[in-house]
Write a protein that holds these residues in place. Structure first.
Motif, PDB file in Angstrom:
ATOM      1  N   PHE A 179      48.078 -36.494 -22.300  1.00 55.74           N
ATOM      2  CA  PHE A 179      47.063 -36.239 -21.265  1.00 55.74           C
ATOM      3  C   PHE A 179      46.200 -35.027 -21.630  1.00 55.74           C
ATOM      4  N   ARG A 180      46.818 -33.979 -22.153  1.00 59.52           N
ATOM      5  CA  ARG A 180      46.063 -32.784 -22.554  1.00 59.52           C
ATOM      6  C   ARG A 180      45.063 -33.125 -23.665  1.00 59.52           C
ATOM      7  N   LYS A 181      45.526 -33.881 -24.646  1.00 58.63           N
ATOM      8  CA  LYS A 181      44.666 -34.267 -25.764  1.00 58.63           C
ATOM      9  C   LYS A 181      43.508 -35.149 -25.282  1.00 58.63           C
ATOM     10  N   MET A 182      43.825 -36.123 -24.459  1.00 60.54           N
ATOM     11  CA  MET A 182      42.790 -37.026 -23.958  1.00 60.54           C
ATOM     12  C   MET A 182      41.778 -36.288 -23.075  1.00 60.54           C
ATOM     13  N   THR A 183      42.243 -35.305 -22.322  1.00 65.30           N
ATOM     14  CA  THR A 183      41.345 -34.504 -21.489  1.00 65.30           C
ATOM     15  C   THR A 183      40.409 -33.684 -22.379  1.00 65.30           C
ATOM     16  N   LYS A 184      40.980 -33.056 -23.390  1.00 62.46           N
ATOM     17  CA  LYS A 184      40.204 -32.232 -24.315  1.00 62.46           C
ATOM     18  C   LYS A 184      39.136 -33.060 -25.029  1.00 62.46           C
ATOM     19  N   GLU A 185      39.479 -34.314 -25.342  1.00 63.00           N
ATOM     20  CA  GLU A 185      38.539 -35.207 -26.030  1.00 63.00           C
ATOM     21  C   GLU A 185      37.540 -35.856 -25.074  1.00 63.00           C
ATOM     22  N   GLY A 186      37.705 -35.589 -23.774  1.00 60.95           N
ATOM     23  CA  GLY A 186      36.788 -36.161 -22.792  1.00 60.95           C
ATOM     24  C   GLY A 186      37.079 -37.611 -22.445  1.00 60.95           C
ATOM     25  N   ILE A 187      38.230 -38.113 -22.870  1.00 64.98           N
ATOM     26  CA  ILE A 187      38.605 -39.507 -22.616  1.00 64.98           C
ATOM     27  C   ILE A 187      39.238 -39.675 -21.245  1.00 64.98           C
ATOM     28  N   LEU A 188      39.917 -38.640 -20.760  1.00 62.89           N
ATOM     29  CA  LEU A 188      40.664 -38.724 -19.515  1.00 62.89           C
ATOM     30  C   LEU A 188      40.063 -37.803 -18.465  1.00 62.89           C
ATOM     31  N   THR A 189      39.809 -38.365 -17.309  1.00 61.97           N
ATOM     32  CA  THR A 189      39.360 -37.586 -16.161  1.00 61.97           C
ATOM     33  C   THR A 189      40.185 -38.032 -14.952  1.00 61.97           C
ATOM     34  N   GLY A 190      39.993 -37.361 -13.838  1.00 65.58           N
ATOM     35  CA  GLY A 190      40.679 -37.783 -12.625  1.00 65.58           C
ATOM     36  C   GLY A 190      42.063 -37.177 -12.476  1.00 65.58           C
ATOM     37  N   HIS A 191      42.914 -37.904 -11.760  1.00 59.38           N
ATOM     38  CA  HIS A 191      44.221 -37.418 -11.335  1.00 59.38           C
ATOM     39  C   HIS A 191      45.124 -36.958 -12.486  1.00 59.38           C
ATOM     40  N   HIS A 192      45.089 -37.629 -13.606  1.00 68.26           N
ATOM     41  CA  HIS A 192      45.983 -37.290 -14.718  1.00 68.26           C
ATOM     42  C   HIS A 192      45.370 -36.324 -15.734  1.00 68.26           C
ATOM     43  N   ALA A 193      44.116 -35.973 -15.568  1.00 66.23           N
ATOM     44  CA  ALA A 193      43.471 -35.034 -16.481  1.00 66.23           C
ATOM     45  C   ALA A 193      44.173 -33.678 -16.423  1.00 66.23           C
ATOM     46  N   ALA A 194      44.222 -33.003 -17.553  1.00 62.52           N
ATOM     47  CA  ALA A 194      44.894 -31.707 -17.647  1.00 62.52           C
ATOM     48  C   ALA A 194      43.996 -30.612 -17.072  1.00 62.52           C
ATOM     49  N   THR A 195      44.092 -30.423 -15.776  1.00 63.27           N
ATOM     50  CA  THR A 195      43.367 -29.373 -15.069  1.00 63.27           C
ATOM     51  C   THR A 195      44.370 -28.298 -14.648  1.00 63.27           C
ATOM     52  N   PRO A 196      43.905 -27.141 -14.217  1.00 64.68           N
ATOM     53  CA  PRO A 196      44.862 -26.135 -13.721  1.00 64.68           C
ATOM     54  C   PRO A 196      45.739 -26.676 -12.582  1.00 64.68           C
ATOM     55  N   GLU A 197      45.169 -27.488 -11.712  1.00 60.61           N
ATOM     56  CA  GLU A 197      45.937 -28.080 -10.608  1.00 60.61           C
ATOM     57  C   GLU A 197      47.019 -29.028 -11.137  1.00 60.61           C
ATOM     58  N   THR A 198      46.649 -29.845 -12.118  1.00 61.08           N
ATOM     59  CA  THR A 198      47.608 -30.791 -12.703  1.00 61.08           C
ATOM     60  C   THR A 198      48.706 -30.041 -13.455  1.00 61.08           C
ATOM     61  N   GLU A 199      48.334 -29.012 -14.184  1.00 56.97           N
ATOM     62  CA  GLU A 199      49.329 -28.206 -14.903  1.00 56.97           C
ATOM     63  C   GLU A 199      50.337 -27.611 -13.916  1.00 56.97           C
ATOM     64  N   LYS A 200      49.856 -27.172 -12.771  1.00 52.86           N
ATOM     65  CA  LYS A 200      50.733 -26.617 -11.731  1.00 52.86           C
ATOM     66  C   LYS A 200      51.676 -27.705 -11.211  1.00 52.86           C
ATOM     67  N   ARG A 201      51.156 -28.902 -11.011  1.00 52.97           N
ATOM     68  CA  ARG A 201      51.963 -30.025 -10.532  1.00 52.97           C
ATOM     69  C   ARG A 201      53.039 -30.395 -11.571  1.00 52.97           C
ATOM     70  N   TRP A 202      52.667 -30.401 -12.847  1.00 50.54           N
ATOM     71  CA  TRP A 202      53.635 -30.707 -13.898  1.00 50.54           C
ATOM     72  C   TRP A 202      54.732 -29.644 -13.957  1.00 50.54           C
ATOM     73  N   ALA A 203      54.358 -28.396 -13.779  1.00 49.78           N
ATOM     74  CA  ALA A 203      55.347 -27.307 -13.799  1.00 49.78           C
ATOM     75  C   ALA A 203      56.320 -27.448 -12.627  1.00 49.78           C
ATOM     76  N   GLU A 204      55.824 -27.811 -11.464  1.00 46.24           N
ATOM     77  CA  GLU A 204      56.701 -28.019 -10.304  1.00 46.24           C
ATOM     78  C   GLU A 204      57.622 -29.209 -10.538  1.00 46.24           C
ATOM     79  N   ALA A 205      57.069 -30.283 -11.074  1.00 46.17           N
ATOM     80  CA  ALA A 205      57.868 -31.487 -11.336  1.00 46.17           C
ATOM     81  C   ALA A 205      58.995 -31.188 -12.316  1.00 46.17           C
ATOM     82  N   ALA A 206      58.759 -30.285 -13.254  1.00 47.59           N
ATOM     83  CA  ALA A 206      59.761 -29.947 -14.272  1.00 47.59           C
ATOM     84  C   ALA A 206      61.016 -29.318 -13.662  1.00 47.59           C
ATOM     85  N   LYS A 207      60.940 -28.858 -12.430  1.00 46.46           N
ATOM     86  CA  LYS A 207      62.090 -28.255 -11.743  1.00 46.46           C
ATOM     87  C   LYS A 207      62.988 -29.310 -11.088  1.00 46.46           C
TER      88      LYS A 207
END
Length: 171
Positions: free
Chosen positions: A126-154
Motif C-alpha cells: 500500500f505504501r509503494k502504491m500510494t507513493k507511485e500514485g496508483i492507490l488513493t482512498g481508504h487504503h492509501a498510506a496517509t498519516p490517518e491510515t498509518e495511525k490505524r495500522w499502528a492501532e491494529a498491530a496491537k
C-alpha cells in the motif's frame, strides 16, 4: 458430539483467537489450520467453528473454499480484520460470511470479529502504491491510515481474546 475449530491465518491473529476459542469448547474437539483441510470431511463433524481473516470485505479465499464444502450444519464463525470490530466494515464482513454459510443450509449459532494486525507485506504494498500514485482512498498510506495500522498491530489483545472466549464458552 464432534466439534471442529478450523482457521485460516496470515499474520497469526486468527490463530490466536482460534486457540482461545478452542480452549473453551467442550467435549470431543479438534483444532485445524485450513491449509490441512484436505485431510478432513466436514460431514464428520456435528459443529464447525470457522475462523477467517478479512480480505476484500469477506473471508479469505482458503477459508471461503472450505466453507463452500460445509452443508446443513450447525456452524459458528469468527474473524479478524484491520478495522475496528464495531465499524460498519466489520459488520458488513460478518454479514457476508453469515450469508455465505446460510446459503448452504447451515445454521449460524455464534459470531465474533475483532481487530488484528494488517500484514506487513500488505502495508508495504500500500505504501509503494500510494507513493507511485496508483492507490488513493481508504487504503492509501496517509498519516490517518498509518495511525490505524499502528492501532491494529496491537490486536488481538487480551480483551479481544477474553471476548471471544465469552462468546464461544460452552459450545
Amino acid at each position: 458430539m464432534k466439534k471442529l475449530v478450523i482457521f485460516s491465518t496470515l499474520t497469526g491473529n486468527t490463530e490466536k483467537i482460534a486457540n482461545a476459542i478452542f480452549s473453551v469448547i467442550e467435549g470431543d474437539k479438534e483444532l485445524l489450520n485450513v491449509k490441512d483441510s484436505d485431510k478432513i470431511n466436514p460431514d464428520d463433524y456435528d459443529k464447525i467453528i470457522v475462523g477467517y481473516w478479512v480480505d476484500k470485505g469477506d473471508a479469505d479465499e482458503k477459508m471461503k473454499a472450505f466453507m463452500s464444502k460445509i452443508r446443513n450444519k450447525s456452524v459458528s464463525a469468527f474473524g479478524t480484520l484491520g478495522a475496528k470490530s464495531d465499524s460498519e466494515h466489520a459488520k458488513k464482513c460478518m454479514t457476508a460470511v453469515r450469508e455465505f454459510l446460510e446459503s448452504n443450509g447451515n445454521k449460524v449459532e455464534r459470531e465474533f470479529i475483532c481487530q488484528g494486525a494488517v500484514s506487513p507485506q500488505l502495508i508495504e504494498k500500500f505504501r509503494k502504491m500510494t507513493k507511485e500514485g496508483i492507490l488513493t482512498g481508504h487504503h492509501a498510506a496517509t498519516p490517518e491510515t498509518e495511525k490505524r495500522w499502528a492501532e491494529a498491530a496491537k490486536h488481538p489483545d487480551e480483551t479481544d481474546i477474553e471476548n471471544a472466549k465469552k462468546i464461544f464458552a460452552g459450545l
